[in-house]
Scaffold this active site. Structure first.
Site, PDB file in Angstrom:
ATOM      1  N   ASN A 284       5.239   7.779  -4.454  1.00  0.00           N
ATOM      2  CA  ASN A 284       4.215   6.975  -5.536  1.00  0.00           C
ATOM      3  C   ASN A 284       3.507   7.728  -6.256  1.00  0.00           C
ATOM      4  OD1 ASN A 284       4.669   4.580  -3.308  1.00  0.00           O
ATOM      5  ND2 ASN A 284       4.506   3.737  -5.689  1.00  0.00           N
TER       6      ASN A 284
ATOM      7  N   LYS B  80       6.963   4.788   2.590  1.00  0.00           N
ATOM      8  CA  LYS B  80       6.140   5.249   1.756  1.00  0.00           C
ATOM      9  C   LYS B  80       5.735   6.715   2.450  1.00  0.00           C
ATOM     10  CE  LYS B  80       6.259   2.105  -1.288  1.00  0.00           C
ATOM     11  NZ  LYS B  80       6.472   1.702  -2.915  1.00  0.00           N
TER      12      LYS B  80
ATOM     13  N   GLU C 104      11.958   9.044  -3.842  1.00  0.00           N
ATOM     14  CA  GLU C 104      11.212   8.366  -5.206  1.00  0.00           C
ATOM     15  C   GLU C 104       9.940   8.809  -6.079  1.00  0.00           C
ATOM     16  OE1 GLU C 104      12.436   4.263  -4.484  1.00  0.00           O
ATOM     17  OE2 GLU C 104      10.281   3.464  -6.525  1.00  0.00           O
TER      18      GLU C 104
ATOM     19  N   ASP D 122      12.754  -1.344 -14.509  1.00  0.00           N
ATOM     20  CA  ASP D 122      11.649  -1.998 -13.904  1.00  0.00           C
ATOM     21  C   ASP D 122      11.153  -3.556 -15.168  1.00  0.00           C
ATOM     22  OD1 ASP D 122       8.547  -2.179 -12.493  1.00  0.00           O
ATOM     23  OD2 ASP D 122       8.565  -3.479 -14.454  1.00  0.00           O
TER      24      ASP D 122
ATOM     25  N   LYS E  18      13.301   1.779   3.052  1.00  0.00           N
ATOM     26  CA  LYS E  18      12.843   2.866   2.083  1.00  0.00           C
ATOM     27  C   LYS E  18      11.387   2.521   2.651  1.00  0.00           C
ATOM     28  CE  LYS E  18      11.478   1.937  -2.136  1.00  0.00           C
ATOM     29  NZ  LYS E  18      11.571   2.158  -3.390  1.00  0.00           N
TER      30      LYS E  18
ATOM     31  N   SER F  73       0.638  -1.137  -0.345  1.00  0.00           N
ATOM     32  CA  SER F  73      -0.085   0.002  -0.316  1.00  0.00           C
ATOM     33  C   SER F  73       0.936   0.569  -0.188  1.00  0.00           C
ATOM     34  CB  SER F  73      -1.224  -0.176   0.988  1.00  0.00           C
ATOM     35  OG  SER F  73      -0.587  -0.206   2.334  1.00  0.00           O
ATOM     36  N   ASP F  74       0.063   1.697  -0.716  1.00  0.00           N
ATOM     37  CA  ASP F  74       1.319   3.320  -1.098  1.00  0.00           C
ATOM     38  C   ASP F  74       0.208   5.099  -1.029  1.00  0.00           C
ATOM     39  OD1 ASP F  74       0.753   4.466  -3.942  1.00  0.00           O
ATOM     40  OD2 ASP F  74       1.990   2.735  -4.089  1.00  0.00           O
TER      41      ASP F  74
ATOM     42  N   ASP G 131       9.612   6.951  -0.725  1.00  0.00           N
ATOM     43  CA  ASP G 131       8.624   7.473  -1.962  1.00  0.00           C
ATOM     44  C   ASP G 131       7.424   7.461  -1.975  1.00  0.00           C
ATOM     45  OD1 ASP G 131       7.760   6.054  -4.831  1.00  0.00           O
ATOM     46  OD2 ASP G 131       8.503   3.776  -3.844  1.00  0.00           O
TER      47      ASP G 131
ATOM     48  N   HIS H 122      13.903  -1.381  -9.935  1.00  0.00           N
ATOM     49  CA  HIS H 122      12.795  -1.147  -9.345  1.00  0.00           C
ATOM     50  C   HIS H 122      12.329  -3.247  -8.698  1.00  0.00           C
ATOM     51  CE1 HIS H 122       7.996  -2.074  -8.899  1.00  0.00           C
ATOM     52  NE2 HIS H 122       8.296  -0.920  -8.116  1.00  0.00           N
ATOM     53  N   ALA H 123      12.148  -3.316  -7.775  1.00  0.00           N
ATOM     54  CA  ALA H 123      11.324  -4.518  -7.332  1.00  0.00           C
ATOM     55  C   ALA H 123      10.576  -4.953  -6.765  1.00  0.00           C
ATOM     56  CB  ALA H 123      13.094  -5.554  -7.138  1.00  0.00           C
ATOM     57  N   GLY H 124      10.075  -6.054  -6.303  1.00  0.00           N
ATOM     58  CA  GLY H 124       9.100  -6.298  -5.676  1.00  0.00           C
ATOM     59  C   GLY H 124       7.657  -7.233  -5.779  1.00  0.00           C
TER      60      GLY H 124
ATOM     61  N   GLU I 172      10.322   3.447 -12.350  1.00  0.00           N
ATOM     62  CA  GLU I 172       9.112   1.892 -12.177  1.00  0.00           C
ATOM     63  C   GLU I 172       7.872   1.919 -13.036  1.00  0.00           C
ATOM     64  OE1 GLU I 172       8.134   2.647  -7.862  1.00  0.00           O
ATOM     65  OE2 GLU I 172       6.341   1.418  -8.548  1.00  0.00           O
TER      66      GLU I 172
END
Lengths: 454, 454
Positions: free
Chosen positions: B254, B224, B278, B328, B222, B23-24, B252, B355-357, B305
């Site tokens: 977003n 959010k 970010e 990405d 990091k 969640s961001d 970050d 970017h990952a996750g 990303e």
């Protein structure tokens, strides 16, 4: 309380590739297509007729079904909506349709999910205008500056255009609306033609169509270039000779060049007295367009049909990358994003000359251009809107161009809506893959295969 | 001659939104998902096992089926291809898959048709690496500079990076490959964690996860931010206290801010000693990122990303808009476009921190980062690759991180392929809409509705 009762989404494809209509250096075999959205309602128009909204986005064949699938998710959100509430808050409709973060991930605000959003919102705006019994341009031009700014998506723009600046632009344009409209009703909105210069046409056809364009009253003619420099020199020579020195000539490369190649190529063609080079390189390349513009002057730079959202137009304007803003009514997210771009362009003093052609784009851009002149920029300086004479017969309220003595122009639309309704017979015939045309085409192909085998 | 015999494309969705994982400020309810492409063949790997290629792109729920439909058109072009010819000309495969101008219109090179292209090409690259019995990074690192440049898409880049410059970068990186690889095999490729700081986690969970991250050996954490400034100040205070002054902290947003708002907000947070902000604004806003970067120094700017193609990365670099390039592997068009971006970043001296996750991104980025260090940039300065500890259990060759005493790092992948194969049981369980998980979830929801009615 009348509501939206259902949504119909159709993949409609016209076999234009058979005649090389629409052929350019990037797109050799376009089948002009549309994702066509109809919002059905249980309401009636002021004249008592059943009320529906019609919208589309323009595609060129394969993948139209992909856009249609995305449109389904977005359009379904409108089912059950009260018509009056919808018409009273089209900014809210836009926000609702763009609030889905899961779909947003697939863009954001670009590509398939943005094309589909355009189709759905175009239908919603057609519905709102029909409900008000006004052509769309008039519905918008009759709004107060506050109301018009409220429908515009200004997100991500505030470093270039604040809400207050947007309001100031609209307020400055308020005086003189009636005079400007009267001028357009006499003269038509200035139009140019691309029909003469598709890349797949042979020299004789190019010469004939160029002459015919001038005879028809066009003051501007555009040619496709970029496949072969020697061919371009020959074709521009043919066209320039056919139209004479007083008609404006533009060229369009449809993104085929890298930046250095664009500069070299355009310089090699600049002797033909060209107004603009259109789409010299990748549509994403703001800085590249700025470099091309600086290098090829006095030839000017135009782009926008693939510019995917208002953030890209903001940057094209901030970077001084374009002389002409060619927004596209099937690629931007309908009126909500288009008005934002009209305001940006007005702020930066860049003329908006919308992209048209394809399927239904001419029908839509006439509303945008009339709105821009009457209520936003208030200017015709340097403005000329694309016209291509293809596929208008499939629309119930097709655009009309005429020459009233000052060059061809779009006749100001007068019917309610966004001029985006297609004849049911056309939709049935060209629906893909099961419309009559495509079913017959597959049968013929099968027969051909059988004959070859036999 | 073994060939590709068929394509299997699956819409796989994991119900991550239930735990607020991921969640961001822009994405409150992501269900981490993938379009999963399997290229079946009648060939065998060098060890005699049946050979298949596996690829994916990462999505977050609704619309994954839209991407899957687009992938079908692209992947079908590979059926019947000879495996050896394919592996020998992956540049040609890329060109074939991107040559369809009708599909190109729906981007171009962005959004759904680019995400789907990534999934298909990722599968083709996995196949090529398995055929060679090498992990993907090694397949690529073993190519000559000419071979590696030949697979890269350099179109539209020549104003920033010529082919000769690309070759010079790779030739300069050739000496020392073995030493750099040996270093990575001891230390692992430096990684940071985002798992502590999702916006939906409460303060206690944030503090606990932050402490645990440092205990686990992370040197970078990091968080959010961007929903509420007061909350951000409190949360950054909690995190900074938990990790202490020596651990690097990044934030970050977003994409939630306009440019002026981003500047104001980041300045208000800069007292927490932040390495980077970010995604401060729209991913399309090259000039906006440049303005933010200039205004928020010494906080640096990272993005990528959602940067949809190499032309956008070119401009971010040309404009001096980013300090970190976060490409990405599900959004760029696989190795062919990623290598181009690695080369661009090396030319401009900007570290690539992918970017990952999500689903499978960590599995892929380890190959990209190892390749970058071993064969392209030759540097670890400023490099740190994202790691998020979610959903790895669904992969047959999951990435592994460890702390060998110098901070957590990705263990260099050693199995053949791109680490993108999922367990068949996982695919069957989370296939949407008819996998076991989703079928059961619908039954439960129906039961709940029945209980409410009763």
């Amino acid at each position: 309380m009348p509501t939206i009762t259902g949504v119909e989404i159709t993949d409609v494809r016209f076999p234009t590739s058979l005649q090389a209509d629409g052929s350019d250096a990037m797109n050799a075999d376009a089948d002009y297509s549309a994702v066509y959205v109809v919002l059905h309602t249980d309401g009636t128009a002021p004249d008592g007729a059943p009320l529906a909204g019609h919208g589309l986005t323009f595609t060129i064949g394969r993948g139209t079904d992909v856009v249609a699938l995305a449109a389904r998710y977005q359009a379904d959100l409108l089912v059950g909506r009260d018509l009056d509430e919808l018409a009273a808050d089209m900014g809210g409709v836009y926000r609702d349709l763009t609030a889905d973060s899961q779909l947003r991930w697939l863009g954001p605000e670009k590509g398939v999910v943005h094309l589909s959003l355009a189709a759905v919102l175009n239908a919603a705006w057609d519905l709102a205008a029909r409900r008000a019994a006004k052509p769309l341009w008039r519905l918008l031009a009759d709004l107060t500056p506050e109301q018009l700014v409220d429908v515009a998506d200004l997100r991500y723009l505030s470093d270039a255009l604040t809400r207050d600046e947007a309001l100031a632009i609209l307020r400055a344009a308020a005086p003189g609306k009636a005079e400007r409209l009267a001028h357009l009703e006499r003269r038509g909105y200035p139009a140019y033609t691309t029909s003469a210069g598709w890349l797949g046409y042979d020299d004789a056809k190019l010469a004939r169509l160029s002459r015919e364009a001038v005879e028809a009253g066009y003051r501007h003619v555009k040619l496709k270039v970029g496949a072969n420099l020697e061919d371009d020199v020959r074709r521009l020579g043919i066209a320039r000779e056919a139209i004479g020195p007083d008609i404006t000539l533009m060229i369009d490369a449809n993104q085929v060049w890298d930046v250095p190649q664009a500069i070299e190529w355009v310089r090699a063609l600049s002797g033909f007295d060209l107004l603009w080079i259109e789409e010299p390189t990748s549509p994403d390349d703001v800085l590249g367009h700025a470099a091309v513009r600086e290098a090829v002057a006095p030839v000017r730079v135009a782009t926008g049909e693939h510019c995917h959202n208002r953030v890209m137009f903001k940057q094209l304007l901030q970077a001084g990358a374009i002389d002409y803003c060619q927004l596209d009514t099937g690629r931007l997210a309908s009126v909500n994003e288009i008005v934002a771009v009209l305001l940006l362009a007005a702020k930066f003093g860049v003329p908006v000359c919308p992209h048209a052609g394809g399927v239904g784009l001419c029908e839509m851009v006439q509303h945008v251009s009339v709105l821009d002149y009457v209520a936003v920029s208030g200017s015709l300086d340097g403005r000329v809107t694309e016209f291509v004479d293809h596929l208008h017969e499939h629309f119930t309220d097709p655009c009309v161009v005429k020459d009233a003595g000052e060059g061809v122009g779009y006749v100001v639309p007068s019917e309610p809506g966004y001029s985006t309704q297609m004849h049911p017979e056309s939709v049935a015939r060209f629906r893909f893959p099961d419309g009559e045309y495509w079913s017959a085409a597959r049968l013929e192909a099968a027969d051909g295969d059988a004959a070859v085998s036999a």
